[in-house]
Design a protein around this motif. Sequence first.
Motif, PDB file in Angstrom:
ATOM      1  N   LYS A  24       0.837  -1.211   0.000  1.00 52.64           N
ATOM      2  CA  LYS A  24       0.000   0.000   0.000  1.00 52.64           C
ATOM      3  C   LYS A  24       0.869   1.257   0.000  1.00 52.64           C
ATOM      4  O   LYS A  24       1.902   1.290   0.673  1.00 52.64           O
ATOM      5  CB  LYS A  24      -0.936  -0.001   1.208  1.00 52.64           C
ATOM      6  N   ASN A  45      -4.726  -2.029   0.946  1.00 52.68           N
ATOM      7  CA  ASN A  45      -5.869  -1.748   1.813  1.00 52.68           C
ATOM      8  C   ASN A  45      -6.876  -0.769   1.209  1.00 52.68           C
ATOM      9  O   ASN A  45      -7.877  -0.456   1.838  1.00 52.68           O
ATOM     10  CB  ASN A  45      -5.404  -1.268   3.197  1.00 52.68           C
ATOM     11  N   ILE A  66      -6.466  -6.265   2.472  1.00 55.36           N
ATOM     12  CA  ILE A  66      -6.192  -6.467   3.893  1.00 55.36           C
ATOM     13  C   ILE A  66      -6.889  -5.481   4.803  1.00 55.36           C
ATOM     14  O   ILE A  66      -6.954  -5.690   6.001  1.00 55.36           O
ATOM     15  CB  ILE A  66      -4.675  -6.415   4.181  1.00 55.36           C
ATOM     16  N   MET A 194       2.345  -8.186  11.617  1.00 53.21           N
ATOM     17  CA  MET A 194       2.777  -7.126  10.706  1.00 53.21           C
ATOM     18  C   MET A 194       4.274  -6.880  10.992  1.00 53.21           C
ATOM     19  O   MET A 194       4.872  -7.615  11.768  1.00 53.21           O
ATOM     20  CB  MET A 194       1.958  -5.845  10.955  1.00 53.21           C
ATOM     21  N   SER A 195       4.836  -5.840  10.386  1.00 55.25           N
ATOM     22  CA  SER A 195       6.285  -5.627  10.553  1.00 55.25           C
ATOM     23  C   SER A 195       6.726  -5.680  12.022  1.00 55.25           C
ATOM     24  O   SER A 195       7.710  -6.332  12.354  1.00 55.25           O
ATOM     25  CB  SER A 195       6.691  -4.273   9.962  1.00 55.25           C
ATOM     26  N   ARG A 210       1.465 -10.314   7.297  1.00 59.22           N
ATOM     27  CA  ARG A 210       1.257  -9.200   6.370  1.00 59.22           C
ATOM     28  C   ARG A 210       2.314  -8.140   6.667  1.00 59.22           C
ATOM     29  O   ARG A 210       2.165  -7.360   7.604  1.00 59.22           O
ATOM     30  CB  ARG A 210      -0.153  -8.626   6.554  1.00 59.22           C
ATOM     31  N   GLY A 212       4.673  -4.950   5.591  1.00 67.41           N
ATOM     32  CA  GLY A 212       4.819  -3.819   4.675  1.00 67.41           C
ATOM     33  C   GLY A 212       6.125  -3.094   4.847  1.00 67.41           C
ATOM     34  O   GLY A 212       7.088  -3.288   4.091  1.00 67.41           O
ATOM     35  N   ARG A 219       6.226   4.381   5.305  1.00 70.13           N
ATOM     36  CA  ARG A 219       5.275   5.054   4.413  1.00 70.13           C
ATOM     37  C   ARG A 219       5.131   6.523   4.782  1.00 70.13           C
ATOM     38  O   ARG A 219       5.193   6.876   5.920  1.00 70.13           O
ATOM     39  CB  ARG A 219       3.899   4.368   4.518  1.00 70.13           C
TER      40      ARG A 219
HETATM   41  C1  LIG Z   1      -0.550  -1.627   6.626  1.00 71.82           C
HETATM   42  C2  LIG Z   1      -1.018  -2.940   7.108  1.00 71.82           C
HETATM   43  C3  LIG Z   1      -0.121  -4.002   7.347  1.00 71.82           C
HETATM   44  C4  LIG Z   1       1.391  -3.861   7.199  1.00 71.82           C
HETATM   45  O1  LIG Z   1       1.884  -2.987   8.152  1.00 71.82           O
HETATM   46  P1  LIG Z   1       3.475  -2.784   8.363  1.00 71.82           P
HETATM   47  O2  LIG Z   1       3.569  -2.325   9.770  1.00 71.82           O
HETATM   48  O3  LIG Z   1       3.910  -1.776   7.373  1.00 71.82           O
HETATM   49  O4  LIG Z   1       4.120  -4.108   8.153  1.00 71.82           O
HETATM   50  C5  LIG Z   1      -0.639  -5.206   7.752  1.00 71.82           C
HETATM   51  N1  LIG Z   1      -1.959  -5.393   7.912  1.00 71.82           N
HETATM   52  C6  LIG Z   1      -2.849  -4.419   7.697  1.00 71.82           C
HETATM   53  C7  LIG Z   1      -4.291  -4.692   7.908  1.00 71.82           C
HETATM   54  C8  LIG Z   1      -2.413  -3.154   7.301  1.00 71.82           C
HETATM   55  O5  LIG Z   1      -3.313  -2.176   7.090  1.00 71.82           O
END
Ligand SMILES: *Cc1c(COP(=O)(O)O)cnc(C)c1O
Length: 219
Positions: A24, A45, A66, A194-195, A210, A212, A219
Amino acid sequence: MITDNLFQVKKTLVEGVELIAVSKTKPASDIQTLYDAGQRAFGENKVQELVDKYEVLPKDIQWHLIGHLQTNKVKYIAPFVHLIHGVDSFKLLKEINKEAAKCQRIIPCLLQFHIAQEETKFGFSFEEAQEMLESNEFVELQHVNIHGVMGMASFTEDTQLIHEEFQTLHNYFQLIKSHYFKFNPDFKELSMGMSGDYQIAMEEGSTMVRVGSTIFGSR
Ligand SMILES: *Cc1c(COP(=O)(O)O)cnc(C)c1O
């Protein structure tokens, strides 16, 4: 650079855990770079951004939606989306079913649960999900297939709390599987991590992370 990041993250994955590269806000060229390095699963997203990228990128990319999905936007992604992670209401699931029927598809979905302490995160409570899963209306949905559950932990330094929230989601996953999806082998995904917390999520049984910013930069 982002290819190195991808390989670094992949090295840290527990065997069998799938990586969704969350692209994203990042340009299609970044996605193409990781595609050329072998990555196929990408997460977005926003519907408009997802559609724009879908149109210009290779057609064998698996697109994961997501974030929160508005019912009036389902129609734009129904023809091609690979997995919708954020199903957080019965109304949304019915809309996905309707649009999937028009495309003669069965769309894989995850039920999103509210596990974090923050008020802002979307998702079912366990009771709300139970109510839906026990309804006749749910059983009649022929164009969606529930592949598992998804959740986001609190954004906090408190790793114990993150562990507990992911444990809660794992517990929901098992209860729902045994009560409603015992005979559906597709119900097997636990999308969490997530990260900042995917290592903890894997310790708690995640099957899909997931990630990013660790791959694409902030970002
Ligand atoms: C943005 C997002 C992620 C990834 O987040 P990071 O911290 O950048 O890895 C994962 N899941 C959802 C639902 C997100 O909106």
